[in-house]
Motif scaffolding. Structure first.
Motif, PDB file in Angstrom:
ATOM      1  N   ALA A 208       0.860  -1.174   0.000  1.00 19.86           N
ATOM      2  CA  ALA A 208       0.000   0.000   0.000  1.00 19.86           C
ATOM      3  C   ALA A 208       0.898   1.226   0.000  1.00 19.86           C
ATOM      4  N   LEU A 209       0.342   2.400  -0.277  1.00 18.89           N
ATOM      5  CA  LEU A 209       1.166   3.607  -0.254  1.00 18.89           C
ATOM      6  C   LEU A 209       0.364   4.833   0.139  1.00 18.89           C
ATOM      7  N   TYR A 210       1.100   5.915   0.348  1.00 18.77           N
ATOM      8  CA  TYR A 210       0.564   7.221   0.726  1.00 18.77           C
ATOM      9  C   TYR A 210       0.816   8.174  -0.429  1.00 18.77           C
ATOM     10  N   ALA A 211      -0.132   9.063  -0.725  1.00 18.83           N
ATOM     11  CA  ALA A 211       0.015   9.937  -1.889  1.00 18.83           C
ATOM     12  C   ALA A 211      -0.805  11.204  -1.700  1.00 18.83           C
ATOM     13  N   ALA A 212      -0.684  12.099  -2.661  1.00 16.99           N
ATOM     14  CA  ALA A 212      -1.448  13.345  -2.644  1.00 16.99           C
ATOM     15  C   ALA A 212      -1.892  13.707  -4.048  1.00 16.99           C
ATOM     16  N   LEU A 213      -2.992  14.427  -4.110  1.00 16.91           N
ATOM     17  CA  LEU A 213      -3.449  15.062  -5.346  1.00 16.91           C
ATOM     18  C   LEU A 213      -3.186  16.549  -5.194  1.00 16.91           C
ATOM     19  N   LEU A 214      -2.529  17.142  -6.190  1.00  9.51           N
ATOM     20  CA  LEU A 214      -2.132  18.543  -6.153  1.00  9.51           C
ATOM     21  C   LEU A 214      -2.879  19.352  -7.201  1.00  9.51           C
ATOM     22  N   THR A 215      -2.793  20.661  -7.074  1.00 10.41           N
ATOM     23  CA  THR A 215      -3.249  21.536  -8.142  1.00 10.41           C
ATOM     24  C   THR A 215      -2.217  21.492  -9.274  1.00 10.41           C
ATOM     25  N   PRO A 216      -2.550  21.978 -10.459  1.00 16.76           N
ATOM     26  CA  PRO A 216      -1.543  22.052 -11.526  1.00 16.76           C
ATOM     27  C   PRO A 216      -0.322  22.887 -11.115  1.00 16.76           C
ATOM     28  N   GLN A 217      -0.514  23.801 -10.144  1.00 16.92           N
ATOM     29  CA  GLN A 217       0.591  24.638  -9.681  1.00 16.92           C
ATOM     30  C   GLN A 217       1.396  23.966  -8.565  1.00 16.92           C
ATOM     31  N   GLY A 218       1.059  22.704  -8.223  1.00 17.77           N
ATOM     32  CA  GLY A 218       1.825  21.957  -7.245  1.00 17.77           C
ATOM     33  C   GLY A 218       1.430  22.191  -5.799  1.00 17.77           C
ATOM     34  N   LYS A 219       0.231  22.702  -5.553  1.00 20.31           N
ATOM     35  CA  LYS A 219      -0.221  22.964  -4.189  1.00 20.31           C
ATOM     36  C   LYS A 219      -1.168  21.857  -3.712  1.00 20.31           C
ATOM     37  N   PHE A 220      -1.159  21.620  -2.422  1.00 22.10           N
ATOM     38  CA  PHE A 220      -1.913  20.521  -1.799  1.00 22.10           C
ATOM     39  C   PHE A 220      -3.424  20.651  -1.994  1.00 22.10           C
ATOM     40  N   LEU A 221      -4.054  19.521  -2.365  1.00 17.38           N
ATOM     41  CA  LEU A 221      -5.511  19.428  -2.394  1.00 17.38           C
ATOM     42  C   LEU A 221      -6.014  18.325  -1.461  1.00 17.38           C
ATOM     43  N   PHE A 222      -5.542  17.098  -1.659  1.00 13.53           N
ATOM     44  CA  PHE A 222      -5.975  15.951  -0.865  1.00 13.53           C
ATOM     45  C   PHE A 222      -4.777  15.036  -0.608  1.00 13.53           C
TER      46      PHE A 222
ATOM     47  N   THR B 245       6.961  20.554  -7.498  1.00 17.20           N
ATOM     48  CA  THR B 245       7.490  19.630  -6.496  1.00 17.20           C
ATOM     49  C   THR B 245       8.952  19.293  -6.784  1.00 17.20           C
ATOM     50  N   ALA B 246       9.260  18.999  -8.040  1.00 18.92           N
ATOM     51  CA  ALA B 246      10.637  18.673  -8.412  1.00 18.92           C
ATOM     52  C   ALA B 246      11.548  19.892  -8.272  1.00 18.92           C
ATOM     53  N   ARG B 247      11.079  21.047  -8.700  1.00 24.21           N
ATOM     54  CA  ARG B 247      11.896  22.263  -8.610  1.00 24.21           C
ATOM     55  C   ARG B 247      12.212  22.603  -7.153  1.00 24.21           C
ATOM     56  N   THR B 248      11.205  22.424  -6.270  1.00 26.48           N
ATOM     57  CA  THR B 248      11.410  22.691  -4.848  1.00 26.48           C
ATOM     58  C   THR B 248      12.498  21.790  -4.277  1.00 26.48           C
ATOM     59  N   LYS B 249      12.498  20.529  -4.693  1.00 27.50           N
ATOM     60  CA  LYS B 249      13.487  19.582  -4.187  1.00 27.50           C
ATOM     61  C   LYS B 249      14.886  19.909  -4.708  1.00 27.50           C
ATOM     62  N   TYR B 250      15.022  20.038  -5.999  1.00 28.98           N
ATOM     63  CA  TYR B 250      16.354  20.135  -6.592  1.00 28.98           C
ATOM     64  C   TYR B 250      16.984  21.516  -6.455  1.00 28.98           C
ATOM     65  N   ARG B 251      16.178  22.532  -6.191  1.00 32.58           N
ATOM     66  CA  ARG B 251      16.733  23.867  -5.980  1.00 32.58           C
ATOM     67  C   ARG B 251      16.786  24.248  -4.502  1.00 32.58           C
ATOM     68  N   GLY B 252      16.326  23.358  -3.633  1.00 33.08           N
ATOM     69  CA  GLY B 252      16.377  23.629  -2.203  1.00 33.08           C
ATOM     70  C   GLY B 252      15.566  24.839  -1.795  1.00 33.08           C
ATOM     71  N   LEU B 253      14.316  24.901  -2.248  1.00 30.02           N
ATOM     72  CA  LEU B 253      13.495  26.091  -2.048  1.00 30.02           C
ATOM     73  C   LEU B 253      12.585  26.021  -0.824  1.00 30.02           C
ATOM     74  N   VAL B 254      12.756  25.025   0.035  1.00 27.36           N
ATOM     75  CA  VAL B 254      11.895  24.907   1.206  1.00 27.36           C
ATOM     76  C   VAL B 254      12.303  25.959   2.242  1.00 27.36           C
ATOM     77  N   LYS B 255      11.395  26.869   2.570  1.00 26.05           N
ATOM     78  CA  LYS B 255      11.675  27.926   3.537  1.00 26.05           C
ATOM     79  C   LYS B 255      10.864  27.775   4.823  1.00 26.05           C
ATOM     80  N   ARG B 256       9.897  26.873   4.805  1.00 21.53           N
ATOM     81  CA  ARG B 256       9.103  26.626   6.004  1.00 21.53           C
ATOM     82  C   ARG B 256       8.724  25.151   6.019  1.00 21.53           C
ATOM     83  N   ARG B 257       8.414  24.629   7.212  1.00 22.11           N
ATOM     84  CA  ARG B 257       8.094  23.210   7.332  1.00 22.11           C
ATOM     85  C   ARG B 257       7.120  22.983   8.475  1.00 22.11           C
ATOM     86  N   LEU B 258       6.373  21.881   8.357  1.00 28.64           N
ATOM     87  CA  LEU B 258       5.564  21.420   9.468  1.00 28.64           C
ATOM     88  C   LEU B 258       6.460  20.703  10.474  1.00 28.64           C
ATOM     89  N   PHE B 259       6.292  21.022  11.756  1.00 26.77           N
ATOM     90  CA  PHE B 259       7.037  20.386  12.836  1.00 26.77           C
ATOM     91  C   PHE B 259       6.094  20.005  13.964  1.00 26.77           C
TER      92      PHE B 259
END
Length: 326
Positions: free
Chosen positions: A72-86, A238-252
């Motif tokens: 089984a796995l965990y996944a998400a559905l995003l907007t075309p702009q890469g933002k969280f939906l479900f 999603t890919a651009r955020t990973k490979y360019r290191g663009l994460v500026k905030r996170r859930l903790f």
């Protein structure tokens, strides 16, 4: 003997400035009796038809073609702009895919998927399956499962699987009508207490619809995104955020010292916006934090606050370090 999951070394030894490290997930697997909770806030959608797997494969963040009788796995559905939906879990029962999702948003989820159906031979429909979670010492052994995230097997007309995000979260069970789990029922709130202690987000309670991105919500470490599967909706950001290191905030996960702030309450440091409180209970909560402000607070020897409450961020053992940009 309790089942043990140990995070990979690269996820154990990195540190994150200004954030307290958390103990290993292995401790959570052996610290309590095995019990279960019914998750009344979850619903199960069946996705059927000869194009079902390929249909989802082109839309969601994880590799649907990897789902099978033992996975089984965990996944998400995003907007075309890469933002969280479900966000949701995917498991196979018979030859059908079943999505464990937020009950309050299940109808909207079906409507959103249906928008992309076009000529695909696929049908989405609500089912009578229910969802439970079992946790504690020897929980994986109790269900005959391994501790690898996503390990699955049939269960009385439904399916049971090791939580695909984190083995320390126990086993999720999709229950057919009339099925019984022969374990003690947990106290109300026990599942949420464990979830908060491990720092796992709970759908739209913690992730902002049409705003959050996967990497700031931990999807890479929690096995919710596959960077090798090919195209899906929202992949580019999603890919651009990973490979360019663009994460500026996170859930903790955060420790609460004082009254628990309401969801949405602001967190600050010396007047600077540090983030927002999300779900919480007792002295634990999830917070969306700005990494640079967390580092500024550490460097100054100060504390994050929400009103009169002190907020202490904790880095879960599963979380990779994401230092703020200089």
């Amino acid at each position: 003997m309790a089942a043990v999951y140990t995070a990979p070394k690269d996820k154990q030894t990195t540190s994150m400035r200004g954030i307290v490290p958390q103990r290993s997930e292995a401790i959570y697997l052996g610290m309590s009796k095995t019990e279960y909770s019914r998750l009344e806030n979850r619903a199960v959608i069946a996705v059927t038809g000869e194009d079902a797997a390929e249909f989802l494969q082109g839309l969601v963040s994880n590799d649907i073609l990897a789902v099978g009788p033992n996975r089984a796995l965990y996944a998400a559905l995003l907007t075309p702009q890469g933002k969280f939906l479900f966000d949701f879990f995917v498991a196979e029962i018979g030859d059908q895919l079943h999505l464990d999702c937020e009950a309050a948003r299940a109808d909207d989820f079906i409507k959103r998927l249906t928008m992309f159906k076009l000529r695909a031979k696929v049908t989405m429909a609500m089912t009578e399956f229910t969802v439970a979670a079992a946790f504690g010492a020897d929980v994986h052994t109790a269900f005959g499962l391994g501790t690898e995230p996503g390990a699955s097997g049939l269960f009385d007309g439904g399916v049971a699987y090791t939580d695909p995000r984190l083995a320390a979260m126990g086993v999720r069970v999709v229950l057919a009508p009339g099925s019984v789990i022969e374990l003690p029922a947990a106290e109300p709130g026990a599942y949420d207490t464990l979830r908060l202690s491990l720092g796992l987000p709970d759908g739209s309670r913690d992730m902002d619809i049409d705003k959050s991105t996967l990497l700031e919500c931990g999807f890479e470490e929690l096995h919710g995104v596959d960077f090798d599967k090919g195209c899906y909706m929202g992949q580019e950001l999603t890919a651009r955020t990973k490979y360019r290191g663009l994460v500026k905030r996170r859930l903790f996960p955060v420790k609460i010292d004082g009254p628990l702030p309401e969801p949405g309450a602001a967190i600050d440091f010396n007047g600077a916006d540090a983030g927002t409180i999300k779900s919480g209970a007792g002295d634990q909560a999830i917070a969306l934090l700005r990494l640079q402000v967390v580092e500024d607070a550490r460097a100054a020897g100060g504390a994050l606050t929400s009103g009169a409450t002190k907020i202490t961020p904790i880095r879960p053992a599963w979380m990779q370090a994401t230092p703020p940009e200089s």
